[in-house]
Design a protein around this motif. Structure first.
Motif, PDB file in Angstrom:
ATOM      1  N   UNK A  17       0.785  -1.205   0.044  1.00 23.39           N
ATOM      2  CA  UNK A  17      -0.187  -0.200   0.043  1.00 23.39           C
ATOM      3  C   UNK A  17       0.908   1.367  -0.192  1.00 23.39           C
ATOM      4  N   UNK A  18       2.296   1.155  -0.123  1.00 21.49           N
ATOM      5  CA  UNK A  18       3.185   2.174   0.051  1.00 21.49           C
ATOM      6  C   UNK A  18       2.910   3.303   1.194  1.00 21.49           C
ATOM      7  N   UNK A  19       2.533   2.434   2.164  1.00 23.80           N
ATOM      8  CA  UNK A  19       2.421   3.351   3.608  1.00 23.80           C
ATOM      9  C   UNK A  19       3.506   3.420   4.386  1.00 23.80           C
ATOM     10  N   UNK A  20       3.400   3.924   5.302  1.00 17.07           N
ATOM     11  CA  UNK A  20       4.571   4.524   6.214  1.00 17.07           C
ATOM     12  C   UNK A  20       4.599   3.154   7.532  1.00 17.07           C
ATOM     13  N   UNK A  21       3.252   2.734   7.650  1.00 14.75           N
ATOM     14  CA  UNK A  21       3.085   1.973   8.844  1.00 14.75           C
ATOM     15  C   UNK A  21       1.519   1.153   8.645  1.00 14.75           C
ATOM     16  N   UNK A  22       1.303   0.096   9.032  1.00 11.99           N
ATOM     17  CA  UNK A  22       0.329  -0.791   8.950  1.00 11.99           C
ATOM     18  C   UNK A  22      -0.097  -1.460  10.279  1.00 11.99           C
ATOM     19  N   UNK A  23      -1.163  -1.308  11.069  1.00  7.26           N
ATOM     20  CA  UNK A  23      -1.447  -2.128  12.123  1.00  7.26           C
ATOM     21  C   UNK A  23      -2.956  -2.851  12.182  1.00  7.26           C
ATOM     22  N   UNK A  24      -2.865  -4.233  12.364  1.00  9.05           N
ATOM     23  CA  UNK A  24      -4.214  -4.702  12.453  1.00  9.05           C
ATOM     24  C   UNK A  24      -4.761  -4.665  13.785  1.00  9.05           C
ATOM     25  N   UNK A  41     -10.373  -8.442   8.607  1.00  6.66           N
ATOM     26  CA  UNK A  41      -9.204  -7.589   9.274  1.00  6.66           C
ATOM     27  C   UNK A  41      -9.670  -6.188   9.294  1.00  6.66           C
ATOM     28  N   UNK A  42      -9.477  -5.473  10.296  1.00  3.93           N
ATOM     29  CA  UNK A  42      -9.589  -3.942  10.434  1.00  3.93           C
ATOM     30  C   UNK A  42      -8.095  -3.529  10.470  1.00  3.93           C
ATOM     31  N   UNK A  43      -7.802  -2.938   9.438  1.00 12.11           N
ATOM     32  CA  UNK A  43      -6.188  -2.201   9.196  1.00 12.11           C
ATOM     33  C   UNK A  43      -6.255  -0.854   9.383  1.00 12.11           C
ATOM     34  N   UNK A  44      -5.299  -0.387  10.162  1.00 11.85           N
ATOM     35  CA  UNK A  44      -5.043   1.146  10.430  1.00 11.85           C
ATOM     36  C   UNK A  44      -3.860   1.322   9.634  1.00 11.85           C
ATOM     37  N   UNK A  45      -4.084   2.078   8.513  1.00 11.55           N
ATOM     38  CA  UNK A  45      -3.058   2.376   7.641  1.00 11.55           C
ATOM     39  C   UNK A  45      -2.635   3.948   7.615  1.00 11.55           C
ATOM     40  N   UNK A  46      -1.367   4.149   7.786  1.00 13.29           N
ATOM     41  CA  UNK A  46      -0.651   5.414   7.998  1.00 13.29           C
ATOM     42  C   UNK A  46       0.044   5.730   6.682  1.00 13.29           C
ATOM     43  N   UNK A  47      -0.266   6.797   5.951  1.00 13.31           N
ATOM     44  CA  UNK A  47       0.744   7.301   4.959  1.00 13.31           C
ATOM     45  C   UNK A  47       0.138   6.460   3.558  1.00 13.31           C
TER      46      UNK A  47
END
Length: 338
Positions: A17-24, A41-47
């Motif tokens: 996802x070209x993200x800076x960080x991902x948390x499930x 899944x519930x994904x918190x995607x930053x960037x």
């Protein structure tokens, strides 16, 4: 999902996802599916372009499934992308991971959709699917969009192509199974011979879903939310899908509602014809309904064999074998006056 797997999936999604960080934030195993495993899944995607909370489904092979009876996950992902681009209402395919090092088997992520897919509920609960005339029409339109996909499709080059009539191709496949199976099924052999003798010639060949029926789409109180389960897609006569959807064996007991147990056949046909611009040959559908009962009977025999052989201990697979006599009776009933 254990912590090691969660961390590996997070890293994969971060890169994809070209993200800076991902948390499930949450991972929940969904019910159903003896061959595939599905995780909500519930994904918190930053960037990146997908930044924010994303509700998705991770789909992979079940670690206990011993045989491949359908397309693999990479192939299913390619099918989803193809039909999504063709305008079919499906969960948006997001990312495919073929690196077994991530979680031990290939998987892909798609956007999660709402609603229910349970066929026995859909035919009984009038609050599901919205207006049933509109639902039947909408399903016809969706099927027509699937059938708008024609060969060649480089992304779908894993689908077997053949030059014979699709009906005869299916008969040959099913006869090959019965010829090598340890138990005789005379009624199914009768059905195969009837299908062989009445097979329509090769005409239009399109992408077919292969299992387009109530139970394989999701709907909520407003209407259709998405078409599911592309594991059996193949090139064939588009009437094969129409016959499968309308076959008595897929009405879940609501026999009078001839379009998948949820509506009128003509409403379904109307949606298909308006979207495709082609007129359905009503007289030709009965042939494909016989084919549907035959194909489902063969699948039921195969499913039961997985249990009885000791390959997979499953009450569901064992019970599936008990529907074969009912399907045999239907085949004989539909062909007895020939």
């Amino acid at each position: 999902m254990d912590q090691t797997t969660r961390a590996a999936v997070e890293r994969f999604v971060r890169d994809a996802a070209a993200a800076s960080s991902v948390a499930i934030a949450d991972a929940r195993l969904l019910s159903g599916g003896a061959v595939q495993e599905n995780w909500a899944l519930e994904l918190d995607i930053a960037g990146g372009p997908q930044a924010g909370r994303l509700s998705g489904v991770l789909r992979c092979d079940s670690p206990t499934a011993g045989v491949a009876i359908s397309h693999g996950r990479a192939q299913e992902f390619a099918l989803l992308k193809t039909v999504f681009d063709a305008g079919v209402t499906v969960p948006e395919p997001l990312w495919l991971c073929e690196d077994a090092a991530v979680m031990g088997r290939p998987f892909f992520l798609m956007r999660r959709i709402g609603g229910t897919a349970a066929g026995h509920l859909m035919v009984k609960d009038a609050s599901l699917g919205g207006d049933r005339v509109q639902l039947a029409e909408r399903l016809g339109r969706e099927l027509a969009r699937i059938h708008s996909v024609r060969a060649p499709q480089p992304a779908l080059d894993f689908l077997a192509w053949y030059d014979e009539a699709p009906a005869l191709h299916r008969v040959r496949e099913q006869r090959a199974f019965l010829d090598r199976h340890h138990t005789a099924y005379p009624a199914l052999e009768w059905g195969l011979r009837w299908l062989e003798r009445h097979a329509p010639p090769r005409g239009l060949v399109t992408l077919c879903h292969g299992d387009f029926r109530t139970g394989n789409y999701m709907a909520d109180g407003e209407g259709l939310t998405g078409v599911l389960d592309w594991e059996f897609a193949h090139w064939s006569d588009p009437l094969e899908d129409i016959g499968w959807f309308c076959a008595k064996c897929w009405r879940f007991g609501n026999v009078a509602a001839e379009a998948g147990g949820i509506g009128a056949r003509e409403d379904f046909y109307r949606g298909y014809e308006q979207e495709s611009g082609r007129v359905i040959d009503r007289g030709a559908i009965r042939y494909w309904e016989v084919m549907a009962h035959l194909n489902w009977a063969i699948i039921a025999v195969q499913q039961a064999e997985r249990h009885c052989s000791g390959q997979e201990n499953s009450l569901l697979l064992a019970l599936t074998g008990h529907i074969v006599p009912e399907l045999e009776w239907e085949i004989l009933d539909m062909t007895e006056n020939d």
